[in-house]
Write a protein that holds these residues in place. Structure first.
Motif, PDB file in Angstrom:
ATOM      1  N   ASN A 231       0.951  -1.253   0.048  1.00 19.76           N
ATOM      2  CA  ASN A 231       0.063  -0.023   0.010  1.00 19.76           C
ATOM      3  C   ASN A 231       0.770   1.184   0.061  1.00 19.76           C
ATOM      4  OD1 ASN A 231      -2.219  -1.606  -0.042  1.00 19.76           O
ATOM      5  ND2 ASN A 231      -2.684  -1.417   2.398  1.00 19.76           N
ATOM      6  N   ASN A 232       2.242   0.985   0.065  1.00 21.54           N
ATOM      7  CA  ASN A 232       3.226   2.268   0.119  1.00 21.54           C
ATOM      8  C   ASN A 232       2.792   3.543   1.141  1.00 21.54           C
ATOM      9  OD1 ASN A 232       5.506   3.528  -1.045  1.00 21.54           O
ATOM     10  ND2 ASN A 232       4.115   4.721  -2.590  1.00 21.54           N
ATOM     11  N   ILE A 233       2.292   3.041   2.310  1.00 24.96           N
ATOM     12  CA  ILE A 233       1.873   3.983   3.111  1.00 24.96           C
ATOM     13  C   ILE A 233       3.182   4.809   3.476  1.00 24.96           C
ATOM     14  CG2 ILE A 233       1.388   4.313   5.678  1.00 24.96           C
ATOM     15  CD1 ILE A 233      -0.917   3.942   3.996  1.00 24.96           C
ATOM     16  N   GLY A 234       4.456   4.293   3.623  1.00 27.39           N
ATOM     17  CA  GLY A 234       5.685   5.107   3.941  1.00 27.39           C
ATOM     18  C   GLY A 234       5.967   6.216   3.272  1.00 27.39           C
ATOM     19  N   SER A 235       5.407   6.398   1.997  1.00 30.15           N
ATOM     20  CA  SER A 235       5.692   7.436   1.216  1.00 30.15           C
ATOM     21  C   SER A 235       4.941   8.656   1.663  1.00 30.15           C
ATOM     22  CB  SER A 235       5.081   7.171  -0.294  1.00 30.15           C
ATOM     23  OG  SER A 235       3.551   6.948  -0.364  1.00 30.15           O
ATOM     24  N   PHE A 236       4.019   8.548   2.631  1.00 23.86           N
ATOM     25  CA  PHE A 236       3.283   9.620   3.061  1.00 23.86           C
ATOM     26  C   PHE A 236       4.342  10.479   3.951  1.00 23.86           C
ATOM     27  CE2 PHE A 236       1.212  11.387   7.102  1.00 23.86           C
ATOM     28  CZ  PHE A 236       0.226  12.047   6.324  1.00 23.86           C
ATOM     29  N   TYR A 237       5.415   9.774   4.693  1.00 21.57           N
ATOM     30  CA  TYR A 237       6.143  10.378   5.128  1.00 21.57           C
ATOM     31  C   TYR A 237       7.591  10.734   4.802  1.00 21.57           C
ATOM     32  CZ  TYR A 237       3.643   8.520   9.042  1.00 21.57           C
ATOM     33  OH  TYR A 237       2.387   8.168   9.747  1.00 21.57           O
ATOM     34  N   GLY A 238       7.448  10.870   3.398  1.00 27.06           N
ATOM     35  CA  GLY A 238       8.575  11.224   2.591  1.00 27.06           C
ATOM     36  C   GLY A 238       9.160  10.256   1.407  1.00 27.06           C
ATOM     37  N   SER A 239       9.709  10.974   0.325  1.00 28.51           N
ATOM     38  CA  SER A 239      10.222   9.942  -0.540  1.00 28.51           C
ATOM     39  C   SER A 239      11.440  10.315  -1.258  1.00 28.51           C
ATOM     40  CB  SER A 239       9.096   9.614  -1.683  1.00 28.51           C
ATOM     41  OG  SER A 239       8.882  10.940  -2.406  1.00 28.51           O
ATOM     42  N   HIS A 240      12.308   9.561  -1.810  1.00 27.38           N
ATOM     43  CA  HIS A 240      13.494   9.813  -2.458  1.00 27.38           C
ATOM     44  C   HIS A 240      13.450   8.994  -3.657  1.00 27.38           C
ATOM     45  CE1 HIS A 240      14.381  10.406   1.741  1.00 27.38           C
ATOM     46  NE2 HIS A 240      15.154  11.167   1.422  1.00 27.38           N
ATOM     47  N   PRO A 241      14.315   9.422  -4.614  1.00 32.09           N
ATOM     48  CA  PRO A 241      14.704   9.228  -5.891  1.00 32.09           C
ATOM     49  C   PRO A 241      15.071   7.523  -5.482  1.00 32.09           C
ATOM     50  CG  PRO A 241      16.298  10.636  -5.705  1.00 32.09           C
ATOM     51  CD  PRO A 241      15.208  10.769  -4.572  1.00 32.09           C
ATOM     52  N   TRP A 242      14.738   6.725  -6.783  1.00 33.60           N
ATOM     53  CA  TRP A 242      15.050   5.240  -6.483  1.00 33.60           C
ATOM     54  C   TRP A 242      16.708   5.021  -6.350  1.00 33.60           C
ATOM     55  CZ3 TRP A 242      18.869   3.018  -9.736  1.00 33.60           C
ATOM     56  CH2 TRP A 242      19.160   3.597 -10.759  1.00 33.60           C
ATOM     57  N   TYR A 243      17.288   5.927  -6.896  1.00 35.88           N
ATOM     58  CA  TYR A 243      19.048   5.639  -6.714  1.00 35.88           C
ATOM     59  C   TYR A 243      19.445   6.394  -5.358  1.00 35.88           C
ATOM     60  CZ  TYR A 243      18.463  10.529  -8.767  1.00 35.88           C
ATOM     61  OH  TYR A 243      18.121  11.703  -8.674  1.00 35.88           O
ATOM     62  N   ASN A 409      -3.122   8.710   5.604  1.00 36.99           N
ATOM     63  CA  ASN A 409      -4.446   8.618   5.081  1.00 36.99           C
ATOM     64  C   ASN A 409      -4.892   6.932   4.802  1.00 36.99           C
ATOM     65  OD1 ASN A 409      -6.861   9.205   3.761  1.00 36.99           O
ATOM     66  ND2 ASN A 409      -5.977   9.892   1.953  1.00 36.99           N
ATOM     67  N   LEU A 410      -5.004   6.542   6.005  1.00 38.46           N
ATOM     68  CA  LEU A 410      -5.468   5.001   5.978  1.00 38.46           C
ATOM     69  C   LEU A 410      -6.811   4.836   5.379  1.00 38.46           C
ATOM     70  CD1 LEU A 410      -4.409   4.166   9.663  1.00 38.46           C
ATOM     71  CD2 LEU A 410      -3.178   3.662   7.556  1.00 38.46           C
ATOM     72  N   LYS A 411      -7.792   5.677   5.493  1.00 34.99           N
ATOM     73  CA  LYS A 411      -9.057   5.623   4.746  1.00 34.99           C
ATOM     74  C   LYS A 411      -9.397   5.987   3.367  1.00 34.99           C
ATOM     75  CE  LYS A 411     -11.346   5.712   9.483  1.00 34.99           C
ATOM     76  NZ  LYS A 411     -12.325   6.586  10.379  1.00 34.99           N
ATOM     77  N   GLN A 412      -8.228   6.556   2.912  1.00 39.74           N
ATOM     78  CA  GLN A 412      -8.211   6.965   1.591  1.00 39.74           C
ATOM     79  C   GLN A 412      -9.038   8.155   1.254  1.00 39.74           C
ATOM     80  OE1 GLN A 412      -5.910   5.699  -0.662  1.00 39.74           O
ATOM     81  NE2 GLN A 412      -5.162   4.601   1.321  1.00 39.74           N
ATOM     82  N   GLN A 413      -8.885   9.241   2.215  1.00 41.81           N
ATOM     83  CA  GLN A 413      -9.656  10.464   2.026  1.00 41.81           C
ATOM     84  C   GLN A 413      -9.224  11.308   1.005  1.00 41.81           C
ATOM     85  OE1 GLN A 413     -10.295  12.042   5.579  1.00 41.81           O
ATOM     86  NE2 GLN A 413     -10.529  10.049   7.096  1.00 41.81           N
TER      87      GLN A 413
END
Length: 522
Positions: A231-243, A409-413
């Motif tokens: 569900n990729n919930i972690g992206s809510f707390y920030g994301s970085h490029p693949w490399y 956003n666990l309920k996908q609002q």
């Protein structure tokens, strides 16, 4: 005697880190271990959404809770010991894993040197992080891995590690394939009589523990993967490029040790027959980095478990290089590696992000001693990015506290914003909507915030006097200043301006400081 000396040396370094490291790194050190253990033992504390959703295992917090229970039975459960003893426990486990690394590498001097000096190991080796536990278990398992014979003892720590941190299975996938290929036992016999039996026993015990404490049947590794990976919930707390892990994450964790690791990588690729173990480790490292790179949310601690694998590769090639190198080159290389690990270890362990750790004893004193004009105890409001400080585990007083939450956003609002975002969008509007101002005693008795927020809520702070100004970090970030401020509500007859002037004369304001970039909770 030599092994006892080596163990004592490692122990001294790891115990030193317990007392030297006085800074904040990431929230999980407190909110996923100490805070949970405190609630289990003493009945109050805060469980984050991960525990409500059942994606975290109680196994590690229960070990800490056992320490807490023992202290409570002996009536020694002071806040100081509740903070200190879990770190000592983790330091002892790290010591044993470092010792096993030394044994695994054939008792090489370079191996001992490289496992002792890394700045990141000193910085995190005594922190109560699941990632620190994961790195220790992986190192212990690798030391029992059948590199040059038969054996399945490694499966026990490997299975425990995979249950607690399912992403650890990425490391073990290529290594278990290697084991199946080289073993004299048949693949079917090895899988059915060893892998399956040990895995089933570990999973059964873990599921039983988690089901009991969560209050319902739950398989935490599956819930962990479902939320964080699928569900990729972690992206809510920030994301970085693949490399990011390749160019920043792993090199930062390794520090200057990146250079001997790259040297080892090149030599291993050029002469694979001379470095058979390093070859398999490099495959495991590459597979892990590639898989982890597909997940948007990335943190340094997520690749800390790869450090022992990298250090083996480095020690393997340095040990061979030492046979031909002059004494001068050897001492220069050792001094260079030691110095460039010592400097970041000192800075990050004692200076950067020290505010929350210095803050908690002050809040503990407030929680113990404060009474307002109506004899009410302290009521503390944290107006900071969520999980910016430890919580009840460091105060050990059942007073009212509140912080700005940041549940995903666990309920996908649609157009979802967590509480912290809503507050920072309009601080005064949020305060008027959530904090009663009449009578004055309805206000929180104390407010904790970063200095960068002060001007934005100056109207609200007219009801308070400045009590503490605590240095934190040297770099300002979007929601974080250079210092942490603690305000205390004015009591009847007190004048705000007079008390501020009085405070400034008694305690000159210090240069502010800042909180970590990884202050969001995962």
């Amino acid at each position: 005697m030599r092994l006892l000396y080596v163990f004592g040396l490692i122990l001294a370094v790891r115990l030193a880190s317990v007392f030297v490291v006085k800074t904040y790194f990431v929230p999980d050190e407190y909110w996923q271990s100490l805070e949970v253990a405190h609630k289990l033992t003493f009945g109050y504390g805060y469980l984050t959404w991960e525990w409500v959703q059942g994606i975290r295992s109680y196994v590690y917090p229960l070990a800490i809770a056992a320490l807490y229970k023992l202290l409570a039975l002996l009536q020694l459960d002071s806040a100081q010991l509740l903070v200190l003893l879990p770190r000592l426990l983790q330091a002892l486990l790290t010591t044993y894993s470092d010792y096993r690394f030394y044994v695994w590498t054939g008792k090489r001097k370079w191996a001992l040197f490289l496992i002792l000096v890394p700045w990141f190991s000193f910085y995190t080796g005594s922190r109560t992080l699941a990632n620190t536990l994961e790195a220790s278990l992986i190192t212990i398992a690798l030391s029992y891995f059948p590199w040059h014979g038969e054996g399945t003892a490694y499966l026990w720590p490997a299975a425990i590690c995979c249950f607690l941190r399912p992403t650890a299975a990425i490391i073990w996938l290529p290594l278990t394939v290697y084991h199946l290929r080289k073993s004299r036992l048949s693949v079917l016999e090895l899988i059915l009589k060893r892998f399956f039996v040990i895995g089933l026993l570990v999973a059964g015990v873990g599921i039983a523990i988690d089901t009991y404490w969560h209050g319902q049947l739950v398989v935490t590794p599956w819930e962990f993967l479902k939320y964080n990976i699928f569900n990729n919930i972690g992206s809510f707390y920030g994301s970085h490029p693949w490399y990011w892990y390749f160019i920043s994450g792993l090199p930062t964790v390794l520090g200057i040790n990146t250079l001997p690791f790259i040297f080892g990588l090149i030599q291993t690729v050029r002469k694979t027959e001379k470095f058979p173990v390093s070859k398999q480790l490099l495959i495991a490292i590459l597979v892990s980095l590639l898989v982890l790179s597909t997940v948007e949310h990335k943190e340094l601690r997520f690749v800390s478990s790869l450090q022992p694998l990298c250090l083996y590769v480095a020690s393997d090639v340095l040990s061979r290089w030492s046979y031909k190198a002059s004494r001068t080159k050897l001492w220069l290389a050792a001094f260079f590696i030691l110095l460039l690990n010592a400097l970041p270890a000192w800075y990050f362990s004692t200076i950067h992000q020290k505010g929350p750790i210095e803050l908690m004893p002050k809040l503990r004193d407030i929680a113990q001693d404060y009474r307002d004009e109506r004899d009410h105890r302290a009521n503390i409001l944290f107006l900071m990015p969520c999980h910016s400080t430890p919580y009840y585990s460091h105060i050990h007083e059942n007073v009212t506290m509140r912080f700005l939450t940041c549940e995903p956003n666990l309920k996908q609002q649609e157009n979802f914003k967590d509480e912290a975002d809503r507050f920072y969008d309009a601080p005064m509007h949020w305060l008027r909507s959530h904090i009663p101002v009449h009578p004055r005693t309805a206000l929180p008795s104390h407010v904790v915030l970063f200095d960068s927020l002060g001007d934005k809520i100056s109207e609200f702070l007219t009801n308070y006097k400045l009590l503490h100004n605590i240095e934190h970090a040297e770099f300002v970030e979007s929601r974080i200043g250079k210092s942490i401020l603690v305000y205390q509500r004015l009591q009847s007859g007190e004048d705000n301006a007079f008390n501020r002037k009085e405070f400034q004369e008694a305690e000159p304001a210090m240069e502010p400081e800042a909180l970590p970039s990884e202050n969001l909770f995962n």
